[in-house]
Motif scaffolding. Sequence first.
Motif, PDB file in Angstrom:
ATOM      1  N   ASP A 251       0.868  -1.198  -0.031  1.00 32.78           N
ATOM      2  CA  ASP A 251       0.025   0.050   0.021  1.00 32.78           C
ATOM      3  C   ASP A 251       1.076   1.413  -0.231  1.00 32.78           C
ATOM      4  OD1 ASP A 251      -2.325  -1.704   0.160  1.00 32.78           O
ATOM      5  OD2 ASP A 251      -2.533  -1.454   2.252  1.00 32.78           O
ATOM      6  N   ALA A 254       2.144   1.835  -3.685  1.00 36.31           N
ATOM      7  CA  ALA A 254       1.265   2.304  -4.391  1.00 36.31           C
ATOM      8  C   ALA A 254       0.862   3.672  -4.154  1.00 36.31           C
ATOM      9  CB  ALA A 254      -0.217   1.678  -4.165  1.00 36.31           C
ATOM     10  N   ALA A 255       0.773   4.105  -2.909  1.00 35.10           N
ATOM     11  CA  ALA A 255       0.635   5.598  -2.496  1.00 35.10           C
ATOM     12  C   ALA A 255       1.616   6.431  -3.057  1.00 35.10           C
ATOM     13  CB  ALA A 255       0.248   5.553  -1.205  1.00 35.10           C
ATOM     14  N   TRP A 256       2.819   5.907  -2.920  1.00 34.12           N
ATOM     15  CA  TRP A 256       4.020   6.651  -3.366  1.00 34.12           C
ATOM     16  C   TRP A 256       3.863   6.822  -4.787  1.00 34.12           C
ATOM     17  CZ3 TRP A 256       9.754   4.685  -3.534  1.00 34.12           C
ATOM     18  CH2 TRP A 256      10.643   5.460  -3.643  1.00 34.12           C
ATOM     19  N   LEU A 257       3.701   5.756  -5.613  1.00 36.07           N
ATOM     20  CA  LEU A 257       3.660   5.706  -7.194  1.00 36.07           C
ATOM     21  C   LEU A 257       2.744   6.626  -7.636  1.00 36.07           C
ATOM     22  CD1 LEU A 257       4.684   2.186  -8.034  1.00 36.07           C
ATOM     23  CD2 LEU A 257       6.044   4.103  -8.014  1.00 36.07           C
ATOM     24  N   THR A 258       1.398   6.541  -7.039  1.00 34.78           N
ATOM     25  CA  THR A 258       0.282   7.498  -7.163  1.00 34.78           C
ATOM     26  C   THR A 258       0.825   9.047  -7.167  1.00 34.78           C
ATOM     27  OG1 THR A 258      -1.362   5.861  -6.677  1.00 34.78           O
ATOM     28  CG2 THR A 258      -1.988   8.152  -6.701  1.00 34.78           C
ATOM     29  N   ALA A 259       1.371   9.439  -6.005  1.00 32.90           N
ATOM     30  CA  ALA A 259       2.013  10.838  -5.959  1.00 32.90           C
ATOM     31  C   ALA A 259       3.287  11.089  -6.807  1.00 32.90           C
ATOM     32  CB  ALA A 259       2.204  10.992  -4.518  1.00 32.90           C
ATOM     33  N   SER A 261       4.420   9.386 -10.158  1.00 29.85           N
ATOM     34  CA  SER A 261       4.547   8.420 -10.911  1.00 29.85           C
ATOM     35  C   SER A 261       5.990   8.180 -11.884  1.00 29.85           C
ATOM     36  CB  SER A 261       3.637   8.503 -12.356  1.00 29.85           C
ATOM     37  OG  SER A 261       3.804   9.939 -12.752  1.00 29.85           O
TER      38      SER A 261
END
Length: 275
Positions: A251, A254-259, A261
Amino acid sequence: MNTTELKAAAHAAWEEGELAKAEQHFLAALALDEQDAQTHYDLALLYKHSEPSNWVKAQQHNARALEIKPDDEAAWWNLGIAATAKQDWASAAQAWAKFGHHYSADELAGLQSGTERIAIRIRVGKHQEVIFGQRIDPARALVSGVPLPDLEIGHGDILLLDGVPRGAREVDGVSYPVYEVLERIYQHTAATYVIEAEVPDEAAQDTLFKVAAEANLPVADFDFNVASEAPKWLVVRQYGVAAIEDQPVADLIAAWLTARSDVIIRDVYVAYPEE
């Protein structure tokens, strides 16, 4: 040999690493003079630094040294360490009270964290690192960061500390005393995960730290020491994350990559403890 000769032989053997021979000479000296508080103290110190430490005998001989010489502060402190290692909280409380630290036995048994930040030196063979923790009581500290996996110590572990700080570590203008670790007395269930990633800039790293804080996950930049000496930003980096299971780490990523890319994850694995 008389007591003076036996004690000299004990210390000589100790310096040579012959601990069994040193113990034999100390015990022979006590057989001749059981009222020698210093020999009891020295023998307790020998048991403290044996591998593994013999905390039962260390406490016994410190206690006997104090029966003979009740004002020996060093013996009181080492008694407190030995009692803590054995979870003899009543004896530990009695020892710490001599230094102005007043706890009940139940309070010591229930303590799990502290507020005083200290530096802790971990030694693995010839390798050593300094990490940070929270001091629980005079002889215990909770590991608050994410140590390098090679140190064989994890986030949330509780470590037994020696009494006298050796040196200091300065961070952001604040000097923290450095304490030596005697042994680990509690192993937390958190594992150390390593995230290897291509991180384009420091702002992307700051984003990782931000989302980790929001998720209440401890994170560390494992390349900090190397990066601090580098002439420019190191794109390929490794981060340590402490977590009990895989999902919180997934998780977090995922949050890091959302912020961000533009971050590329190369690998994620459990580095400690080894599976």
